[in-house]
Design a protein around this motif. Structure first.
Motif, PDB file in Angstrom:
ATOM      1  N   SER A 112       3.271  -1.509  30.134  1.00  0.00           N
ATOM      2  CA  SER A 112       2.179  -0.572  29.812  1.00  0.00           C
ATOM      3  C   SER A 112       2.728   0.742  29.281  1.00  0.00           C
ATOM      4  O   SER A 112       2.166   1.327  28.346  1.00  0.00           O
ATOM      5  N   ARG A 113       3.829   1.206  29.861  1.00  0.00           N
ATOM      6  CA  ARG A 113       4.458   2.447  29.399  1.00  0.00           C
ATOM      7  C   ARG A 113       4.945   2.287  27.965  1.00  0.00           C
ATOM      8  O   ARG A 113       4.776   3.179  27.126  1.00  0.00           O
ATOM      9  N   ILE A 114       5.536   1.143  27.660  1.00  0.00           N
ATOM     10  CA  ILE A 114       6.028   0.866  26.306  1.00  0.00           C
ATOM     11  C   ILE A 114       4.865   0.893  25.302  1.00  0.00           C
ATOM     12  O   ILE A 114       4.966   1.510  24.244  1.00  0.00           O
ATOM     13  N   LEU A 115       3.767   0.228  25.652  1.00  0.00           N
ATOM     14  CA  LEU A 115       2.606   0.210  24.760  1.00  0.00           C
ATOM     15  C   LEU A 115       2.042   1.609  24.556  1.00  0.00           C
ATOM     16  O   LEU A 115       1.713   1.999  23.430  1.00  0.00           O
ATOM     17  N   LYS A 116       1.955   2.363  25.642  1.00  0.00           N
ATOM     18  CA  LYS A 116       1.395   3.719  25.557  1.00  0.00           C
ATOM     19  C   LYS A 116       2.264   4.608  24.673  1.00  0.00           C
ATOM     20  O   LYS A 116       1.766   5.309  23.786  1.00  0.00           O
ATOM     21  N   GLU A 117       3.577   4.572  24.909  1.00  0.00           N
ATOM     22  CA  GLU A 117       4.474   5.417  24.109  1.00  0.00           C
ATOM     23  C   GLU A 117       4.472   4.995  22.643  1.00  0.00           C
ATOM     24  O   GLU A 117       4.491   5.845  21.744  1.00  0.00           O
ATOM     25  N   ARG A 176      14.091  10.146  14.170  1.00  0.00           N
ATOM     26  CA  ARG A 176      14.231   9.847  15.613  1.00  0.00           C
ATOM     27  C   ARG A 176      12.980   9.147  16.143  1.00  0.00           C
ATOM     28  O   ARG A 176      13.080   8.244  16.968  1.00  0.00           O
ATOM     29  N   ALA A 177      11.815   9.590  15.674  1.00  0.00           N
ATOM     30  CA  ALA A 177      10.570   8.957  16.100  1.00  0.00           C
ATOM     31  C   ALA A 177      10.527   7.492  15.645  1.00  0.00           C
ATOM     32  O   ALA A 177      10.143   6.608  16.414  1.00  0.00           O
ATOM     33  N   LEU A 178      10.951   7.251  14.407  1.00  0.00           N
ATOM     34  CA  LEU A 178      10.989   5.878  13.903  1.00  0.00           C
ATOM     35  C   LEU A 178      11.971   5.036  14.701  1.00  0.00           C
ATOM     36  O   LEU A 178      11.675   3.909  15.083  1.00  0.00           O
ATOM     37  N   SER A 179      13.131   5.589  14.970  1.00  0.00           N
ATOM     38  CA  SER A 179      14.141   4.891  15.755  1.00  0.00           C
ATOM     39  C   SER A 179      13.615   4.555  17.149  1.00  0.00           C
ATOM     40  O   SER A 179      13.789   3.438  17.648  1.00  0.00           O
ATOM     41  N   ARG A 180      12.941   5.503  17.771  1.00  0.00           N
ATOM     42  CA  ARG A 180      12.374   5.287  19.106  1.00  0.00           C
ATOM     43  C   ARG A 180      11.300   4.211  19.058  1.00  0.00           C
ATOM     44  O   ARG A 180      11.242   3.338  19.921  1.00  0.00           O
ATOM     45  N   PHE A 181      10.448   4.260  18.039  1.00  0.00           N
ATOM     46  CA  PHE A 181       9.399   3.251  17.913  1.00  0.00           C
ATOM     47  C   PHE A 181      10.002   1.853  17.767  1.00  0.00           C
ATOM     48  O   PHE A 181       9.538   0.904  18.401  1.00  0.00           O
ATOM     49  N   LEU A 182      11.014   1.731  16.936  1.00  0.00           N
ATOM     50  CA  LEU A 182      11.649   0.419  16.736  1.00  0.00           C
ATOM     51  C   LEU A 182      12.291  -0.098  18.019  1.00  0.00           C
ATOM     52  O   LEU A 182      12.228  -1.294  18.321  1.00  0.00           O
ATOM     53  N   ALA A 183      12.886   0.805  18.793  1.00  0.00           N
ATOM     54  CA  ALA A 183      13.481   0.410  20.078  1.00  0.00           C
ATOM     55  C   ALA A 183      12.386  -0.050  21.047  1.00  0.00           C
ATOM     56  O   ALA A 183      12.543  -1.066  21.740  1.00  0.00           O
ATOM     57  N   LEU A 184      11.289   0.683  21.088  1.00  0.00           N
ATOM     58  CA  LEU A 184      10.174   0.296  21.958  1.00  0.00           C
ATOM     59  C   LEU A 184       9.584  -1.041  21.538  1.00  0.00           C
ATOM     60  O   LEU A 184       9.251  -1.883  22.379  1.00  0.00           O
ATOM     61  N   ASP A 185       9.473  -1.251  20.229  1.00  0.00           N
ATOM     62  CA  ASP A 185       8.928  -2.503  19.729  1.00  0.00           C
ATOM     63  C   ASP A 185       9.829  -3.685  20.092  1.00  0.00           C
ATOM     64  O   ASP A 185       9.341  -4.758  20.455  1.00  0.00           O
ATOM     65  N   ALA A 186      11.121  -3.475  20.016  1.00  0.00           N
ATOM     66  CA  ALA A 186      12.067  -4.525  20.415  1.00  0.00           C
ATOM     67  C   ALA A 186      11.937  -4.812  21.917  1.00  0.00           C
ATOM     68  O   ALA A 186      11.951  -5.980  22.331  1.00  0.00           O
ATOM     69  N   ASP A 187      11.775  -3.769  22.711  1.00  0.00           N
ATOM     70  CA  ASP A 187      11.591  -3.949  24.159  1.00  0.00           C
ATOM     71  C   ASP A 187      10.298  -4.709  24.444  1.00  0.00           C
ATOM     72  O   ASP A 187      10.261  -5.600  25.297  1.00  0.00           O
TER      73      ASP A 187
END
Length: 112
Positions: free
Chosen positions: A37-42, A74-85
């Motif tokens: 849920s945290r991943i989806l929210k972020e 950095r935002a794009l990088s973070r989004f891609l990491a979250l999407d992979a998770d």
């Protein structure tokens, strides 16, 4: 027919419906996970704050180069990491659901 003979890219409509239903059950079960849920929210927050990310992931037609600031990169990088998770969580959940279904079938068939 053997399992390896099934063409997963050319499934009949009923098989696609089963896959869709299992996928929805998987996501429903994962909503109970605080980390998922945290991943989806972020991820949603990043998509809302940085619309260019949506343009990239939705495969919108990009007609000119994008200049990204360090903050946007950095935002794009973070989004891609979250999407992979997120994908990892979903893949593991589908695997575990498959194990559970296999065990249920074995018990029904009285093999175990």
């Amino acid at each position: 027919m053997k399992i390896e003979d099934i063409d997963i890219y050319n499934l009949p409509i009923w098989a696609c419906a089963i896959v869709d239903e299992i996928s929805e059950k998987c996501k429903k079960e994962l909503k109970n996970s605080p980390e998922y849920s945290r991943i989806l929210k972020e991820s949603d927050e990043l998509l809302f704050k940085y619309p260019f990310i949506s343009a990239l992931i939705d495969r919108d037609e990009i007609e000119e180069p994008m200049k990204l600031s360090v903050k946007k990169a950095r935002a794009l990088s973070r989004f891609l990491a979250l999407d992979a998770d997120r994908e990892d969580y979903e893949r593991i959940q589908l695997y575990l659901m498959g194990c559970r279904h296999t065990l249920e079938m074995l018990l029904l068939l009285e093999i175990l």
